[in-house]
Scaffold this active site. Sequence first.
Site, short mmCIF file in Angstrom:
data_model
loop_
_atom_site.label_atom_id
_atom_site.label_comp_id
_atom_site.label_asym_id
_atom_site.label_seq_id
_atom_site.Cartn_x
_atom_site.Cartn_y
_atom_site.Cartn_z
N HIS A 23 -31.80 -65.95 16.17
CA HIS A 23 -32.71 -65.04 15.42
C HIS A 23 -33.12 -63.84 16.15
CE1 HIS A 23 -35.65 -63.57 12.53
NE2 HIS A 23 -34.69 -64.36 11.45
N ASP B 86 -30.78 -69.97 7.50
CA ASP B 86 -29.84 -69.93 6.71
C ASP B 86 -28.63 -71.24 7.06
OD1 ASP B 86 -30.30 -67.50 5.10
OD2 ASP B 86 -29.65 -66.30 6.89
N1 ACO Z 1 -23.64 -68.03 18.87
C1 ACO Z 1 -23.52 -68.04 20.01
N2 ACO Z 1 -23.87 -67.15 20.75
C2 ACO Z 1 -24.92 -66.27 20.20
C3 ACO Z 1 -25.32 -66.54 19.04
C4 ACO Z 1 -24.70 -67.33 18.28
N3 ACO Z 1 -24.84 -67.56 16.81
N4 ACO Z 1 -26.49 -65.83 18.85
C5 ACO Z 1 -26.45 -65.21 19.86
N5 ACO Z 1 -25.78 -65.60 20.81
C6 ACO Z 1 -25.82 -65.15 22.15
C7 ACO Z 1 -25.11 -63.79 22.55
O1 ACO Z 1 -23.73 -63.86 22.74
C8 ACO Z 1 -26.10 -63.16 23.64
O2 ACO Z 1 -25.40 -64.00 24.85
P1 ACO Z 1 -25.51 -63.31 26.22
O3 ACO Z 1 -26.90 -63.02 26.65
O4 ACO Z 1 -24.76 -64.07 27.08
O5 ACO Z 1 -24.87 -62.03 26.16
C9 ACO Z 1 -27.50 -63.90 23.48
O6 ACO Z 1 -27.21 -65.03 22.61
C10 ACO Z 1 -28.42 -63.07 22.63
O7 ACO Z 1 -27.70 -62.77 21.50
P2 ACO Z 1 -28.23 -61.38 20.72
O8 ACO Z 1 -26.77 -60.83 19.85
O9 ACO Z 1 -28.31 -60.28 21.82
O10 ACO Z 1 -29.17 -61.70 19.90
P3 ACO Z 1 -29.78 -60.67 18.73
O11 ACO Z 1 -31.20 -61.08 18.62
O12 ACO Z 1 -29.40 -59.23 18.94
O13 ACO Z 1 -29.07 -61.36 17.53
C11 ACO Z 1 -28.46 -62.62 15.56
C12 ACO Z 1 -29.81 -62.13 16.62
C13 ACO Z 1 -27.85 -61.41 15.08
C14 ACO Z 1 -29.18 -63.23 14.58
C15 ACO Z 1 -27.44 -63.57 16.20
O14 ACO Z 1 -28.17 -64.51 16.82
C16 ACO Z 1 -26.25 -63.76 15.48
O15 ACO Z 1 -25.30 -63.25 15.54
N6 ACO Z 1 -26.36 -65.04 14.84
C17 ACO Z 1 -25.44 -65.69 13.84
C18 ACO Z 1 -25.62 -65.19 12.57
C19 ACO Z 1 -26.97 -65.66 11.94
O16 ACO Z 1 -26.91 -66.91 11.66
N7 ACO Z 1 -27.65 -64.49 11.33
C20 ACO Z 1 -28.54 -64.96 10.44
C21 ACO Z 1 -30.17 -64.23 11.03
S1 ACO Z 1 -31.42 -64.95 10.08
C22 ACO Z 1 -31.45 -63.87 8.70
O17 ACO Z 1 -30.73 -62.82 8.41
C23 ACO Z 1 -32.32 -64.64 7.76
#
Ligand code: ACO
Length: 428
Positions: A307, A364
Amino acid sequence: MSNIAILEIDGKKYEFPIVKGTENEIAIDIKTLRSVTGGITTLDPGYKNTSSCESEVTFLDGEKGILRYRGYSIEELADKSDFLEVAYLLIFGELPSKEQNEKFHRDIQKTALVDEDVKKILDGFPKTAHPMGVLSALTSALTAFNPKSVNVSSEEDMYKAIVKILGKFPVLAAWTYRKGEGLPLEYGDNSLGYTENFLKMMFALPNERYVSNPVIVEALDKLLILHADHEQNCSTSTVRIVGSSHAGLFASLSAGISALWGPLHGGANQAVIEMLEAIKEDGGDYQKYIEKAKDKDDPFRLMGFGHRVYKNFDPRAKIIKVAAEEVLNDLGIDDPVLDIAKGLAEVALNDEYFKSRNLYPNVDFYSGIIYRALGIPTPMFTVMFALGRLPGWIAQWREMRLRKEPIGRPRQLYVGATERLFVKEENR
Ligand code: ACO
């Protein structure tokens, strides 16, 4: 702490006030940055460090896992309130008295019939259309049926527009579903509560007496409360920014629905179930998918994990996890997909990759499981989210207009080609 932040560029110092929120959050007020520095901006893609507004609606602390609407904790609201009361609280700032609550519900009910011509627009969509696209289009179309723009300096006008959309939105949401299923459209029943009535509009059949299940009504009501607002997320910021151009409420909401649709935002609940089903089809080996999620050469992400702001746990996920188990028990559902979800969560929560990046199951991860148990089809999951988020979007839009916020217009750091001469086609 000092109340001035000093920025030094090329030996020249600039002072900016440090401002404090009511929960002691601190921000550097850079409103004058460009004017005092001669055009320097900040670069913050995705606005990870930018407070785009001052807001009194929702407080959340991602580190501590706190979420409060107008000061009331999400745990208390989910336990003691109902969705309509929470909607009133979010939009108008205070819990309603009994009279205010009853009037609010009555006023919403009075507006709940949608112009019959809206059906013609609905009919223009193929049955296979994604309900979020249909919902966004129908919400925007409401503007055409209600062309008078809201006079935001009149509380009465504002109230009328708000109850109108709260009344019509569930009808449109249910109709998008019924259209996809080839079912006749249903108008609901004003003797029912808001959530119960929505369920009737979704599931009543013309040849059967509709009997609602209180377990389902309560679980859905709780889910709607948990989704009702989440401060300046992607869709809410979209609603505020569209509304900041003084576009109408319905047009701003329609844009918010489109923003919510994406799988990195509201679309994640659908993506979670699709992912769990794919794992099931693939033999149920969730460890394989954990490895895929960790592999930087693989674009796969574990849907429902991570998140932008919650870096310890998502308080909504905690409530929903318990609710999901209760609903499945009450309804006597034994869902293999839930077992995969549980296994996946357990492995991920103990895995160094997820631990070190603070990746926890978000709201979610579990909401899709409940929706599925309630009989809501997968493509409708994000529509359910939109129904829940509606009061939050309205509250944020109303606040933005009442605070007379300027039009939202970020700057950029241009990194494209510098000036060059046009090349004729034959010379390219
Ligand atoms: N699975 C695997 N790796 C992940 C995930 C995931 N779900 N989420 C983040 N990471 C990793 C990234 O690859 C990154 O790794 P790195 O540092 O080695 O490059 C690190 O964790 C940080 O990730 P970011 O994308 O920079 O985090 P950000 O805060 O920008 O993104 C987000 C948050 C978009 C929710 C992300 O975690 C994601 O894509 N999750 C899956 C989709 C999801 O569940 N979305 C619902 C959000 S809740 C809502 O809208 C109500």
